[in-house]
Design a protein around this motif. Structure first.
Motif, mmCIF file in Angstrom:
data_model
loop_
_atom_site.group_PDB
_atom_site.id
_atom_site.type_symbol
_atom_site.label_atom_id
_atom_site.label_comp_id
_atom_site.label_asym_id
_atom_site.label_seq_id
_atom_site.Cartn_x
_atom_site.Cartn_y
_atom_site.Cartn_z
ATOM 1 N N LEU A 46 17.099 62.219 68.653
ATOM 2 C CA LEU A 46 15.694 62.338 69.043
ATOM 3 C C LEU A 46 15.446 63.562 69.915
ATOM 4 C CD1 LEU A 46 14.608 58.681 69.955
ATOM 5 C CD2 LEU A 46 13.718 60.080 68.091
ATOM 6 N N GLY A 47 16.528 64.079 70.539
ATOM 7 C CA GLY A 47 16.386 65.247 71.390
ATOM 8 C C GLY A 47 15.810 66.459 70.672
ATOM 9 N N LYS A 48 15.907 66.475 69.327
ATOM 10 C CA LYS A 48 15.296 67.569 68.563
ATOM 11 C C LYS A 48 13.775 67.521 68.680
ATOM 12 C CE LYS A 48 19.061 67.360 65.191
ATOM 13 N NZ LYS A 48 19.429 67.028 63.783
ATOM 14 N N GLN A 49 13.246 66.313 68.890
ATOM 15 C CA GLN A 49 11.807 66.124 69.010
ATOM 16 C C GLN A 49 11.363 66.028 70.463
ATOM 17 O OE1 GLN A 49 10.488 62.705 66.832
ATOM 18 N NE2 GLN A 49 8.308 63.036 67.287
ATOM 19 N N PHE A 50 12.217 65.410 71.291
ATOM 20 C CA PHE A 50 11.909 65.235 72.712
ATOM 21 C C PHE A 50 13.055 65.852 73.518
ATOM 22 C CE2 PHE A 50 10.186 61.533 70.389
ATOM 23 C CZ PHE A 50 8.829 61.769 70.587
#
Length: 479
Positions: free
Chosen positions: A320-324
């Motif tokens: 999810l770090g790619k988005q957040f």
């Protein structure tokens, strides 16, 4: 604090999970995040689960950090409880702790609070006389005054009077959490009245009424309409409830109830585990008290299963770090919590809820025994880099650094799971104290648990035929 806004948080949490389970929802984001399968695997998938995460241990600095955290969080359960009734507030505004005038207590918060008193006395944060007196007041009130039905208690009550609030239900699982706290006190305090009251309160619970026409226990009962239509039928925090019921000597559940609930197999990033469409807390709550280390039934080693599920959640957050971009190895963890727009039941995988970069400290805090060093890395990072996420009672319930939003509230059950799991990771105290109760041992025996040698377990036992060492899931899980 607007109590009406949060009045049905816990019930809403479970209603949302029931909807997901019944509809088989898998949100579109799951495909992007590499979520391979969430039901029983096909023959083409892995024949065996991947090994659990490598076992790590706490350092001396970690231990000191947790000592400070425990001292702080215990203050919540001591100060935000009524000394005469022993009931603990469901939540409070930690920025204004001394003036918070909320009156809503929950029986689950009280269960965590009773265990917190045991930890506080053991650690020397609370004197023996003060701790014993508070526990006696609590048990006397629970036995004589707090409204109940066949031994089960209403979910929410007035912290001062015990009066039922918000037309709340007689709750099966929240009563179970309360009973776990009571049984901790029975074993920790060498006091005959505490022992007698704890035994009387536990034996009054009529599990046979709850299971009269079903092997799947209902979520609760309302005097206005009777039993709620929902059943505890999928893997979740339900394990403590079924085991307590089977361990009862006065009104025991039948052993087949343990086999009635479903154990669906999930897979993510090559890791297989038993799980649910639910936030991370479902892998934590039963294991705050029941010690599953080095034990398995015919389905799984649930301790290793939770370790795998926690590592899966960490990997999910990294993806999810790619988005957040706030999510990283230093900052991960989403479980049912407050948010900038209200209470949200979120987590994954698969992705559930409107994930927006919010971090929930209890996600890592309740996972310390499963992933000690990764969890400690997160907690230390929050404490050091995000001072607004720390308050009078330790970590606030949630925060979002991307939006510069920091919660004002502490939620008792989330603070409680962090406290109990911190102590278990350090000493195993809650596990060892609770498991001395014959009800706990009897419940696990009737459920078919056996000890076996498992790499990475802190408390290994002799080999058994329960499954291959190191595997969380048995070769052919059913249920």
């Amino acid at each position: 604090m607007d109590e009406r806004k949060f009045g049905r948080i816990a019930r809403s949490r479970r209603e949302f999970l029931r909807q997901i389970a019944s509809l088989g929802i898998c949100l579109p984001a799951c495909a992007e995040l590499g979520f391979a399968s969430f039901l029983s695997p096909s023959p083409e998938q892995h024949a065996r689960p991947a090994p659990p995460p490598v076992k790590t241990y706490l350092s001396r600095d970690d231990d000191q950090f947790l000592d400070d955290l425990e001292r702080t969080t215990i203050c919540y359960f001591w100060e935000q409880a009524n000394p005469q009734t022993g009931l603990v507030k469901d939540r409070c505004n930690a920025r204004k702790a001394t003036t918070d005038n909320a009156v809503v207590a929950s029986i689950a918060a009280t269960g965590f609070g009773l265990s917190a008193i045991c930890i506080g006395e053991k650690r020397g944060f609370i004197s023996l006389n003060e701790a014993r007196a508070r526990v006696l007041n609590s048990l006397r009130f629970l036995w004589k005054t707090l409204p109940h039905h066949r031994g089960f208690f209403y979910h929410f009550a007035n912290v001062h009077t015990g009066e039922r609030l918000w037309d709340s239900e007689i709750s099966s699982v929240d009563t179970a959490i309360l009973l776990c706290g009571i049984l901790c006190c029975r074993q920790h305090f060498e006091n005959s009245e505490i022992r007698d009251l704890a035994r009387a309160i536990f034996d009054r619970v009529d599990w046979t009424w709850l299971s009269e026409d079903t092997t799947l226990l209902p979520h609760g009962w309302l005097p206005e309409v009777g039993f709620l239509p929902y059943r505890w039928d999928y893997y979740s925090e339900l394990m403590m409830m079924y085991l307590l019921g089977m361990g009862s000597s006065s009104h025991p559940l039948k052993p087949e109830t343990w086999d009635a609930w479903k154990r669906n197999i999930f897979e993510y990033d090559g890791l297989r585990y038993i799980g649910s469409f639910a936030p991370l807390f479902v892998h934590q709550y039963s294991q705050a008290w029941f010690d599953f280390r080095g034990k398995r039934d015919r389905y799984a080693d649930y301790f290793q299963n939770s370790a795998i599920a926690t590592d899966v959640h960490r990997r999910f957050c990294l993806e999810l770090g790619k988005q957040f971009p706030d999510y990283s190895d230093d900052l991960w963890g989403i479980t049912a919590s407050d948010s900038e727009t209200g209470y949200v039941v979120w987590g994954g995988p698969p992705a559930m809820g409107p994930i927006d970069g919010t971090v929930v400290p209890s996600a890592a805090g309740g996972s310390i025994p499963f992933l000690p060093q990764p969890s400690m890395r997160v907690l230390r990072n929050i404490r050091n880099r995000y001072p607004a996420a720390w308050c009078t009672y330790g970590f606030v319930n949630a925060f979002n650094p991307l939006k510069n939003w920091y919660d004002n509230d502490v939620v008792a059950i989330d603070t409680g799971i962090t406290l109990l799991m911190a102590e278990n990771a350090r000493t195993g105290f809650v596990w060892e104290t609770f498991m001395k109760n014959p009800e706990a041992a009897r419940g696990m025996l009737r459920a078919g648990f056996k000890t076996y040698q498992s790499p990475g377990n802190q408390k290994p036992g002799p080999p058994s035929s329960a499954g291959s060492p190191g595997n969380a899931i048995a070769d052919s899980p059913t249920g």
